[in-house]
Enzyme design. Structure first.
Site, PDB file in Angstrom:
ATOM      1  N   THR A 216      -4.177   1.291  -2.658  1.00 60.30           N
ATOM      2  CA  THR A 216      -4.671   2.513  -2.666  1.00 60.30           C
ATOM      3  C   THR A 216      -6.187   2.650  -3.444  1.00 60.30           C
ATOM      4  O   THR A 216      -6.101   2.136  -4.608  1.00 60.30           O
ATOM      5  CB  THR A 216      -3.706   3.592  -3.210  1.00 60.30           C
ATOM      6  OG1 THR A 216      -2.577   3.316  -2.419  1.00 60.30           O
ATOM      7  CG2 THR A 216      -4.121   5.111  -3.504  1.00 60.30           C
ATOM      8  N   ARG A 244       6.801   7.879   7.525  1.00 59.79           N
ATOM      9  CA  ARG A 244       6.786   8.131   6.007  1.00 59.79           C
ATOM     10  C   ARG A 244       5.558   8.463   5.379  1.00 59.79           C
ATOM     11  O   ARG A 244       4.373   7.702   5.725  1.00 59.79           O
ATOM     12  CB  ARG A 244       7.253   6.522   5.250  1.00 59.79           C
ATOM     13  CG  ARG A 244       7.254   6.521   3.802  1.00 59.79           C
ATOM     14  CD  ARG A 244       5.977   5.931   3.309  1.00 59.79           C
ATOM     15  NE  ARG A 244       6.057   5.847   1.768  1.00 59.79           N
ATOM     16  CZ  ARG A 244       5.077   5.635   0.801  1.00 59.79           C
ATOM     17  NH1 ARG A 244       3.895   5.731   1.304  1.00 59.79           N
ATOM     18  NH2 ARG A 244       5.155   5.728  -0.525  1.00 59.79           N
ATOM     19  N   GLY A 246       3.556   9.141   1.475  1.00 58.12           N
ATOM     20  CA  GLY A 246       3.672   8.781   0.199  1.00 58.12           C
ATOM     21  C   GLY A 246       3.054  10.008  -0.736  1.00 58.12           C
ATOM     22  O   GLY A 246       2.928  11.063  -0.249  1.00 58.12           O
ATOM     23  N   THR A 268      -2.073   5.787  -8.125  1.00 58.41           N
ATOM     24  CA  THR A 268      -1.633   4.909  -7.119  1.00 58.41           C
ATOM     25  C   THR A 268      -0.248   4.343  -7.463  1.00 58.41           C
ATOM     26  O   THR A 268      -0.195   4.225  -9.003  1.00 58.41           O
ATOM     27  CB  THR A 268      -2.588   3.723  -7.070  1.00 58.41           C
ATOM     28  OG1 THR A 268      -2.107   2.625  -6.299  1.00 58.41           O
ATOM     29  CG2 THR A 268      -3.225   3.314  -8.507  1.00 58.41           C
TER      30      THR A 268
END
Ligand code: ASP
Length: 352
Positions: A216, A244, A246, A268
């Site tokens: 990320t 999904r 995050g 991250t």
């Protein structure tokens, strides 16, 4: 008494700022990350190590150029993140990891510390720069978070560049998906339409040996007007399923900025845990309560680790002090300010 001694004496008397820093507070300050994870010296070849340092320096410079010229913190955050979104080394934009279905679904968020406005997108598949879409949500819609096809449609409607699915494809991430699915015993989907034939991307750096799911990207900035901003962008986790999402686009989990609290944060790591620990918001609360950016960041990533999640954060405080904290063996990262040259680092034991 020279100026340093005077400032020290004054600071000691008032019990306020750290003496050394009181004199050195930068006009603007900027920090980035390119993901945390199992990143060890043994897992990167010298060429890969060098390629990441060059890429980080390029992204830092993109943000610094904005701030040096009197630009805003949000513009600096966006500029650096767009550079990393276009760089196949990072898990954001081009180079994003694949879902179990063999797609790239991109998440991003941005927050303006001055008024606590924020914008986020999740599950983009067509917008070249998810961070620009997040910013458009913040500035050009009445909403905070848009998802999926609707988010891409909104991005297109405000003129943001749309690309073919194959734009995001990299061989390295495809191989990562195949590996993950094989380990899970799940079927491997067809290569996406328009993806180059296997071997056609041989010129790109090979994946680090032990590469895990992280990668990320994020940035935090303090501009010369004292404005704080944070942004984060990701492809999420390899082999993700069922839509999904995050921590990255969840405001307060992976991304937060507040001039009121004096902080900007980009995270991250294991998104599910970073959501549950509300990492970014909690760091700001700790800073507002008097913790240093470093202590606040470390306490919070340790807290997420106690739940079972690993990762890292970058934090900027209102005086332009950057902090980096992690519970992993490495985090691609860097910082630059009006009075410090650009510095990048990869492994946890490096100074920065
Ligand atoms: N935090 C990201 C996510 O869970 C992954 C990462 O940081 O690499 O989507």
């Amino acid at each position: 008494m020279n100026r340093t001694a005077f400032v020290s004496a004054l600071a000691a008397l008032s019990g306020l700022a750290t003496p050394a820093f009181a004199q050195e507070a930068p006009r603007w300050s900027f920090a980035i990350h390119g993901g945390a994870g199992v990143i060890e010296r043994a897992s990167l070849t010298p060429d890969q190590d060098a390629a990441y340092r060059v890429a980080l320096t390029r992204a830092l410079e993109a943000g610094a150029a904005v701030l040096r010229n009197g630009g805003g913190a949000l513009d600096a955050v966006q500029a650096a993140i767009e550079v990393m979104e276009d760089d196949p080394l990072f898990n954001a934009g081009r180079g994003a990891v694949f879902t179990a279905a063999g797609r790239n679904e991109l998440d991003a968020a941005v927050m303006d510390g001055t008024d606590l406005t924020a914008g986020a997108v999740a599950g983009l598949t067509r917008t070249r720069h998810p961070i620009a879409a997040a910013r458009a949500v913040m500035e050009r819609s009445p909403h905070v978070m848009l998802i999926g096809e609707g988010a891409d449609a909104f991005a297109a409607s405000v003129g943001l560049e749309q690309v073919d699915l194959s734009w995001f494809f990299t061989e390295r991430r495809w191989q990562g998906l195949e590996r993950t699915l094989r380990e899970r015993g799940d079927p491997i989907p067809e290569r996406p339409q328009g993806a180059p034939a296997p071997g056609a991307m041989a010129g790109l750096p090979a994946p680090p040996l032990n590469e895990r799911k992280f990668g990320t990207v994020g940035a935090v900035a303090l501009d010369a007007e004292g404005r704080l901003a944070a942004g984060t962008s990701t492809g999420g986790t390899t082999g993700k399923r069922w839509g999904r999402v995050g921590d990255v686009p969840v405001i307060g989990a992976g991304t937060y900025a507040s001039n009121r609290d004096g902080c900007a944060v980009s995270a991250t790591g294991d998104g599910e845990y970073y959501i549950r620990a509300s990492v970014a918001r909690d760091i700001c609360a700790r800073i507002a309560a008097g913790a240093t950016a470093q202590d606040a960041g470390q306490a919070e990533v340790d807290d997420a680790k106690s739940l079972g999640g690993f990762g890292g954060v970058i934090v900027m405080d209102r005086d332009g002090r950057p902090a980096f904290a992690m519970t992993t063996s490495g985090m691609y990262r860097g910082a630059v300010s009006s009075n410090a040259d650009a510095e990048v680092a990869i492994y946890a034991d490096e100074a920065r």
